[in-house]
Design a protein around this motif. Structure first.
Motif, PDB file in Angstrom:
ATOM      1  N   SER A 138      17.038 -53.599 -57.396  1.00 52.49           N
ATOM      2  CA  SER A 138      15.969 -52.677 -57.774  1.00 52.49           C
ATOM      3  C   SER A 138      14.678 -53.379 -57.347  1.00 52.49           C
ATOM      4  CB  SER A 138      16.004 -52.362 -59.274  1.00 52.49           C
ATOM      5  OG  SER A 138      15.210 -51.224 -59.561  1.00 52.49           O
ATOM      6  N   HIS A 139      13.553 -53.085 -58.004  1.00 47.99           N
ATOM      7  CA  HIS A 139      12.276 -53.611 -57.492  1.00 47.99           C
ATOM      8  C   HIS A 139      11.524 -54.436 -58.537  1.00 47.99           C
ATOM      9  CE1 HIS A 139       9.930 -50.540 -59.750  1.00 47.99           C
ATOM     10  NE2 HIS A 139      11.041 -49.839 -59.602  1.00 47.99           N
ATOM     11  N   ILE A 140      10.635 -55.309 -58.059  1.00 46.66           N
ATOM     12  CA  ILE A 140       9.824 -56.114 -58.987  1.00 46.66           C
ATOM     13  C   ILE A 140       8.333 -55.821 -58.845  1.00 46.66           C
ATOM     14  CG2 ILE A 140      11.486 -57.988 -59.296  1.00 46.66           C
ATOM     15  CD1 ILE A 140       9.802 -59.626 -57.253  1.00 46.66           C
ATOM     16  N   TYR A 186      10.261 -53.237 -67.691  1.00 53.38           N
ATOM     17  CA  TYR A 186      11.654 -53.002 -67.294  1.00 53.38           C
ATOM     18  C   TYR A 186      11.840 -52.103 -66.084  1.00 53.38           C
ATOM     19  CZ  TYR A 186      12.042 -54.994 -71.883  1.00 53.38           C
ATOM     20  OH  TYR A 186      11.904 -55.848 -72.951  1.00 53.38           O
ATOM     21  N   ASP A 187      10.866 -51.272 -65.769  1.00 56.20           N
ATOM     22  CA  ASP A 187      10.994 -50.366 -64.622  1.00 56.20           C
ATOM     23  C   ASP A 187      11.139 -51.209 -63.357  1.00 56.20           C
ATOM     24  OD1 ASP A 187      10.659 -48.691 -62.440  1.00 56.20           O
ATOM     25  OD2 ASP A 187       9.032 -47.537 -63.330  1.00 56.20           O
ATOM     26  N   GLY A 188      12.344 -51.237 -62.800  1.00 59.80           N
ATOM     27  CA  GLY A 188      12.619 -52.065 -61.621  1.00 59.80           C
ATOM     28  C   GLY A 188      13.238 -53.400 -62.011  1.00 59.80           C
ATOM     29  N   MET A 189      12.529 -54.148 -62.859  1.00 61.94           N
ATOM     30  CA  MET A 189      12.986 -55.491 -63.204  1.00 61.94           C
ATOM     31  C   MET A 189      14.385 -55.449 -63.832  1.00 61.94           C
ATOM     32  SD  MET A 189       9.663 -55.441 -62.804  1.00 61.94           S
ATOM     33  CE  MET A 189       8.816 -54.890 -64.287  1.00 61.94           C
ATOM     34  N   ASP A 197       8.358 -52.890 -52.797  1.00 63.72           N
ATOM     35  CA  ASP A 197       7.427 -51.791 -52.495  1.00 63.72           C
ATOM     36  C   ASP A 197       8.048 -50.462 -52.904  1.00 63.72           C
ATOM     37  OD1 ASP A 197       5.189 -50.434 -51.518  1.00 63.72           O
ATOM     38  OD2 ASP A 197       5.935 -50.397 -49.460  1.00 63.72           O
ATOM     39  N   GLU A 198       8.319 -50.332 -54.209  1.00 68.34           N
ATOM     40  CA  GLU A 198       8.942 -49.099 -54.691  1.00 68.34           C
ATOM     41  C   GLU A 198       7.923 -48.157 -55.291  1.00 68.34           C
ATOM     42  OE1 GLU A 198      11.145 -46.174 -56.963  1.00 68.34           O
ATOM     43  OE2 GLU A 198       9.630 -47.535 -57.737  1.00 68.34           O
ATOM     44  N   GLU A 199       6.920 -48.720 -55.972  1.00 72.73           N
ATOM     45  CA  GLU A 199       6.012 -47.859 -56.742  1.00 72.73           C
ATOM     46  C   GLU A 199       4.983 -47.159 -55.868  1.00 72.73           C
ATOM     47  OE1 GLU A 199       6.754 -46.943 -59.488  1.00 72.73           O
ATOM     48  OE2 GLU A 199       7.628 -48.517 -60.737  1.00 72.73           O
ATOM     49  N   ASN A 200       4.859 -47.627 -54.603  1.00 73.92           N
ATOM     50  CA  ASN A 200       4.047 -46.848 -53.689  1.00 73.92           C
ATOM     51  C   ASN A 200       2.589 -46.784 -54.138  1.00 73.92           C
ATOM     52  OD1 ASN A 200       3.944 -45.407 -51.368  1.00 73.92           O
ATOM     53  ND2 ASN A 200       5.038 -43.615 -52.143  1.00 73.92           N
ATOM     54  N   PHE A 228      20.738 -50.386 -61.273  1.00 72.75           N
ATOM     55  CA  PHE A 228      20.519 -50.058 -62.685  1.00 72.75           C
ATOM     56  C   PHE A 228      19.019 -49.853 -62.881  1.00 72.75           C
ATOM     57  CE2 PHE A 228      24.359 -51.037 -65.367  1.00 72.75           C
ATOM     58  CZ  PHE A 228      25.243 -51.132 -64.303  1.00 72.75           C
ATOM     59  N   HIS A 229      18.651 -48.852 -63.660  1.00 74.62           N
ATOM     60  CA  HIS A 229      17.222 -48.541 -63.832  1.00 74.62           C
ATOM     61  C   HIS A 229      17.034 -47.893 -65.193  1.00 74.62           C
ATOM     62  CE1 HIS A 229      13.173 -47.080 -62.861  1.00 74.62           C
ATOM     63  NE2 HIS A 229      13.223 -47.851 -61.792  1.00 74.62           N
ATOM     64  N   ILE A 230      15.904 -48.119 -65.833  1.00 70.96           N
ATOM     65  CA  ILE A 230      15.649 -47.377 -67.075  1.00 70.96           C
ATOM     66  C   ILE A 230      15.597 -45.883 -66.755  1.00 70.96           C
ATOM     67  CG2 ILE A 230      14.502 -49.231 -68.353  1.00 70.96           C
ATOM     68  CD1 ILE A 230      11.815 -47.862 -67.568  1.00 70.96           C
ATOM     69  N   GLY A 242      12.262 -40.735 -57.780  1.00 73.85           N
ATOM     70  CA  GLY A 242      12.779 -41.418 -56.600  1.00 73.85           C
ATOM     71  C   GLY A 242      13.053 -42.881 -56.900  1.00 73.85           C
ATOM     72  N   HIS A 243      13.962 -43.489 -56.143  1.00 78.65           N
ATOM     73  CA  HIS A 243      14.320 -44.894 -56.351  1.00 78.65           C
ATOM     74  C   HIS A 243      14.713 -45.514 -55.021  1.00 78.65           C
ATOM     75  CE1 HIS A 243      14.270 -44.589 -60.706  1.00 78.65           C
ATOM     76  NE2 HIS A 243      14.970 -43.476 -60.623  1.00 78.65           N
ATOM     77  N   ASP A 244      14.779 -46.875 -54.996  1.00 79.98           N
ATOM     78  CA  ASP A 244      15.223 -47.567 -53.783  1.00 79.98           C
ATOM     79  C   ASP A 244      16.599 -47.079 -53.331  1.00 79.98           C
ATOM     80  OD1 ASP A 244      13.115 -49.568 -53.111  1.00 79.98           O
ATOM     81  OD2 ASP A 244      13.511 -50.282 -55.140  1.00 79.98           O
TER      82      ASP A 244
HETATM   83 ZN   LIG Z   1      11.379 -48.051 -60.739  1.00 76.55          ZN
END
Ligand SMILES: [Zn+2]
Length: 418
Positions: free
Chosen positions: A86-88, A97-100, A131-134, A196-198, A363-365
């Motif tokens: 996922s993304h950091i 937690y979003d990404g982490m 670079d997920e949150e754009n 895995f993602h919230i 949207g997600h990675d």
């Molecule tokens: Zn996310």
């Protein structure tokens, strides 16, 4: 090899929460969590993640685009890899937690497999995308697209609000703009991708479930529209003679809401409406608005959008206002892989939890990764469905379930993909 007994406590969840708290210190703004792509805080967090990966038994590096890549070899070194990630990067004033969550679940799962001395018939790679949150550059999932082999070199010329180009920022970060288009993986070298993602929504909390399996990432239609009527004096123009643009849009919005609600997996929103002239004593002559429609099934989405448009045009005709509608954006839904979903179902039901399927409205990675390899996602319950907010919250118990599900799903996948 002697099988290790299962852990009796929530030690895996506690480990995940400790690592999440540790990552929280890497922020671009004191007092709140903001970690934009390629910022100094992103660099520091990427290095911290690299150290966590190494401590968990992986070899790790930061790639040319800024993704942290950790690799836990399988039984045979050099085998194709199951990717977990996922993304950091974060939004401004983000939660923890979003990404982490997805990155740390991968690290803790590998750490647990290493503790048990278990290796799979494939390698496991944990990916921490950047670079997920754009937020900073005009890109879309650029770091995962790099690995998927769909990076567009033109993105390097995109600029942030301070005028810095992505190319310059990548160099300052320690990346390599010339190498980003060479990061694409050979599909034969990857077994699949699990994220895995919230949840970022209220469904799991309402149904008292710690996790749910994503059925598809919703396709999206976006439209911008203008309703044009006639402005006039709010006190002197009789109701029967009005062409009120805002009243017309209000009726259109009720149609959008009704049609959007017919299928429980679809959502439709007019989230922006700008009334002109926007004065209390003037009949609205014009409203600019945006429509957003999402569904896990593209034909269903196209059908409901067509129905909405037809009804909106009818309303406009009946009310003698003009409707200008531009369907400017159409992103297809991303299907999730049946084989990976079965492995996840086995793992979820193995925890004594019902395997609830739900679509992803965001949207997600995994959208980018699905173009490279079979992909799947698991949502983890978050308090109040809140995300993109420092109030973002998950429980230790749910974090523990998430890691256990990931470990078991990796093993279930191995049983069918040796
Ligand atoms: Zn996310």
């Amino acid at each position: 090899m002697i099988a290790m007994p299962p852990l009796p406590t929530t030690v895996l969840g506690e480990r995940l929460m400790t690592l999440a708290a540790d990552l929280n210190q890497y922020t671009d703004e004191p007092g709140r969590l903001t970690r934009l792509y390629l910022s100094p805080a992103h660099r520091a967090a990427a290095e911290a993640v690299m150290r966590m990966m190494e401590a968990a038994g992986m070899s790790a590096h930061i790639d040319a685009a800024g993704t942290v890549v950790g690799r836990y070899e399988g039984i045979e070194p050099g085998a194709p890899a199951l990717l977990v990630g996922s993304h950091i990067d974060t939004v401004v004033d983000a939660g923890s937690y979003d990404g982490m969550l997805g990155v740390l679940a991968g690290i803790v799962a590998v750490e647990e497999l290493a503790r048990r001395g278990e290796r799979m018939p494939f390698a496991i790679e944990v990916l921490a995308f950047g670079d997920e949150e754009n937020v900073r550059f005009p890109t879309n999932l650029s770091t995962s697209q790099a690995i998927a082999g769909t990076y567009d070199r033109a993105w390097l010329d995109g600029r942030d609000y301070d005028g810095m180009s992505l190319r310059e920022a990548l160099l300052a970060f320690g990346g390599d703009p010339e190498a980003v288009t060479q990061l694409g993986r050979d599909p034969s070298s990857v077994k699949g991708y699990i994220e895995f993602h919230i949840e970022q929504g209220p469904v799991l909390e309402r149904e008292n479930l710690p996790v749910g399996i994503v059925s598809a990432i919703n396709g999206i239609t976006r439209a911008r529209g203008v309703v044009t009527g006639e402005a006039g004096h709010a006190g002197t123009v009789p109701m029967a003679l009005r062409r009120d643009a805002f009243a017309a849009l209000s009726e259109m919005n009720l149609a959008v809401e009704r049609i959007g609600a017919r299928d429980p997996s679809t959502v439709a929103t007019i989230g922006m409406a700008k009334v002109a002239p926007n004065a209390s004593n003037v009949i609205p002559g014009r409203v600019d608005f945006m429509l957003d429609v999402r569904a896990p099934d593209d034909p269903v989405r196209h059908a409901i959008v067509a129905e909405m448009v037809a009804e909106m045009r009818d309303i406009a005709a009946r009310r003698h206002v003009a409707l200008d509608l531009d369907l400017y954006f159409d992103a297809p839904a991303t299907a999730m892989d049946a084989g990976l979903m079965r492995a996840l179902e086995t793992a979820v039901t193995g925890q004594g939890i019902g395997a609830r399927h739900l679509p992803s409205g965001a949207g997600h990675d995994a959208m980018a990764m699905a173009r490279l390899c079979p992909s799947a996602m698991v949502f983890v319950r978050c308090k109040g469905g809140i995300s993109h907010n420092p109030a973002e919250s998950i429980t230790v118990d749910d974090a523990d379930v998430a890691v256990r599900v990931l470990v078991d799903a990796i093993k279930a996948f191995a049983a069918h993909n040796g």
